[in-house]
Scaffold this motif. Sequence first.
Motif, mmCIF file in Angstrom:
data_model
loop_
_atom_site.group_PDB
_atom_site.id
_atom_site.type_symbol
_atom_site.label_atom_id
_atom_site.label_comp_id
_atom_site.label_asym_id
_atom_site.label_seq_id
_atom_site.Cartn_x
_atom_site.Cartn_y
_atom_site.Cartn_z
ATOM 1 N N ASP A 146 48.893 11.741 31.595
ATOM 2 C CA ASP A 146 49.394 11.340 32.906
ATOM 3 C C ASP A 146 49.993 12.553 33.615
ATOM 4 O OD1 ASP A 146 52.029 9.763 31.076
ATOM 5 O OD2 ASP A 146 52.012 11.788 31.897
ATOM 6 N N ALA A 171 45.351 1.555 33.071
ATOM 7 C CA ALA A 171 46.229 1.797 34.205
ATOM 8 C C ALA A 171 47.684 1.928 33.753
ATOM 9 C CB ALA A 171 46.090 0.657 35.222
ATOM 10 N N TYR A 172 48.070 1.119 32.768
ATOM 11 C CA TYR A 172 49.444 1.149 32.276
ATOM 12 C C TYR A 172 49.694 2.393 31.422
ATOM 13 C CZ TYR A 172 53.769 -0.500 30.081
ATOM 14 O OH TYR A 172 55.063 -0.622 29.630
ATOM 15 N N HIS A 195 48.229 5.271 31.510
ATOM 16 C CA HIS A 195 48.188 6.503 32.284
ATOM 17 C C HIS A 195 49.281 6.571 33.346
ATOM 18 C CE1 HIS A 195 43.987 6.841 30.717
ATOM 19 N NE2 HIS A 195 44.303 8.122 30.721
ATOM 20 N N GLY A 196 50.068 5.515 33.464
ATOM 21 C CA GLY A 196 51.117 5.491 34.475
ATOM 22 C C GLY A 196 52.193 6.522 34.197
ATOM 23 N N THR A 251 55.108 5.079 31.863
ATOM 24 C CA THR A 251 54.750 4.240 30.727
ATOM 25 C C THR A 251 55.578 4.593 29.493
ATOM 26 O OG1 THR A 251 52.943 3.557 29.275
ATOM 27 C CG2 THR A 251 52.900 5.815 30.088
ATOM 28 N N PRO A 309 47.116 10.189 37.030
ATOM 29 C CA PRO A 309 46.778 8.857 36.530
ATOM 30 C C PRO A 309 45.622 8.205 37.275
ATOM 31 C CG PRO A 309 49.148 9.115 36.630
ATOM 32 C CD PRO A 309 48.570 10.345 37.252
#
Length: 520
Positions: free
Chosen positions: A18, A245-246, A248-249, A252, A350
């Motif tokens: 990320d 998506a989560y 790479h946030g 996270t 991300p």
Amino acid sequence: MTRPISDMVRCDLSRRTDSGGAAATGLRDQMDVEGTVSRPVRPDSISGQAGLSATNTGRSDGWLPALEGLRAVAVIGVVVHHVSFLSGLTNSFAHLAAVLARLDVGVAIFFALSGFLLYRPFALAAINGQSGPSVRRYLWHRALRILPGYWAMAIVALTWLNIDYLKSVWDWAIPFLLAQIYEPLRLPVGMEQTWSLATEATFYLALPLIAVLGRRMGGRTPLGRARRQLAFGAVLVLAGLIWNAYAHGPDTPLPGLAVLWLPAFLDWFGIGIMLAVLASWPAGTTSTPFLTGLTGDGSGRGDEDLWSATPRGLRVFTFAPGTSWLIAGALLWIASTPIAGPRGVEPAKPVESVTEHLLFLLVAWCLIAPLVGPGSGGVPRALLGHRAVMFLGRISYGIFLWHLLALEVCFRLLGFTRMNSSFWVLLAVTMALTVPVATASYYLIERPARPLRRLGRRSRPVAVEPDLPLPAATPAPTPALQGAGPAGLGTRLVPAADPAEPQHESGDRHEEQPGRQQDQ
């Protein structure tokens, strides 16, 4: 075992982290393919009637030679991808370098192939209300397929290139148990590509549970169960996208390695599962899985099959090999632009990582779906079925395992330096070394392990779940999208007391197809 991570892994690590720089270790594999435009061919029926010849889609027992050829193309792609990076070509300004930097799309293709080939017998059994494959036999076959060749390569790589860093039994155990993606800095030199094998091994272990969950979706009729199975596959795809998506946030709480774990690739496996359900669609039904309202309900469309009921645009996108492969090539070109992030060691944002992941998913669908569909196949299927391509597909697992060690030999023999070498010379010598070693691995290690499959084999009676109605009759053997029976059983829906041996399992992602004799 603690050691600096290699340059090759660091490149992919950067792309998969990320914006905050969370470590993710690993190097993904593989390929680019493109084809010529072809027109969809409407068979007499896609729903199980005997109108589709084996020469169009594979043999009448359901074995699809094009999938074996696709493995060959993919594994050559991974070799090219790795050589381009280690030679320094990937970081050049040439547009070819940008495309080569995205040849790791092959991991999506291989994961989708695993989902399709391994889930197909479970899907067929669930849809027809019959007992599924033996989990014990399934796991035993998986272990025999991947471990002997992998352990042989691991012994060479660990003793030759990593012996100075192996300080304890645990340092040896981690790579041998395919656990290298769960602790940072655990990818040994010469084995960096095996992160994807570790992820797939987790899928092998999880597949029986996934099959149970899919079976629990229920349904009173084969068509109802097929629809719910298809919806279940779509849920897995959605879950994988959400996890990515989560993970790479920027905020996270997940560790950096979470982008290499199975949940991060459920969407890629999920599209294979969806194709497996389509391959097992109930015979004689006129309802399309895409638009369930198009059924034979007195509207004058009762004679339409799954093919003709599918919207034309989706039909071309899914079932026309040349057109679908051309779309895959266009998607890969888009992925080679900055929209999918940098191609060097710079960390990806991300949104760039997720964009690349989604583009790879679409590429995998476009490449695989037409090969298991009802069309004639045109140029792509003809090329993939060539004898030379099929042979490379047969030994492609060995190519996948040994090519990085061959690269190490090349650097020593040629006196090349990393990131500053001749791409074409390095590629030619690497292939010249890898193919013979992979051939030896297949004939001396992988193939001799097959007779062990018979250990513990026993008769298994036909069983039908009490809450699922018994089909009126066993469907006739059907090729392609109507699918074959459980892996290793040809077109039969229920295992016999002494079923035939499964098709030779080849390629980088070593899945089964039914109906092929071992000596082929």
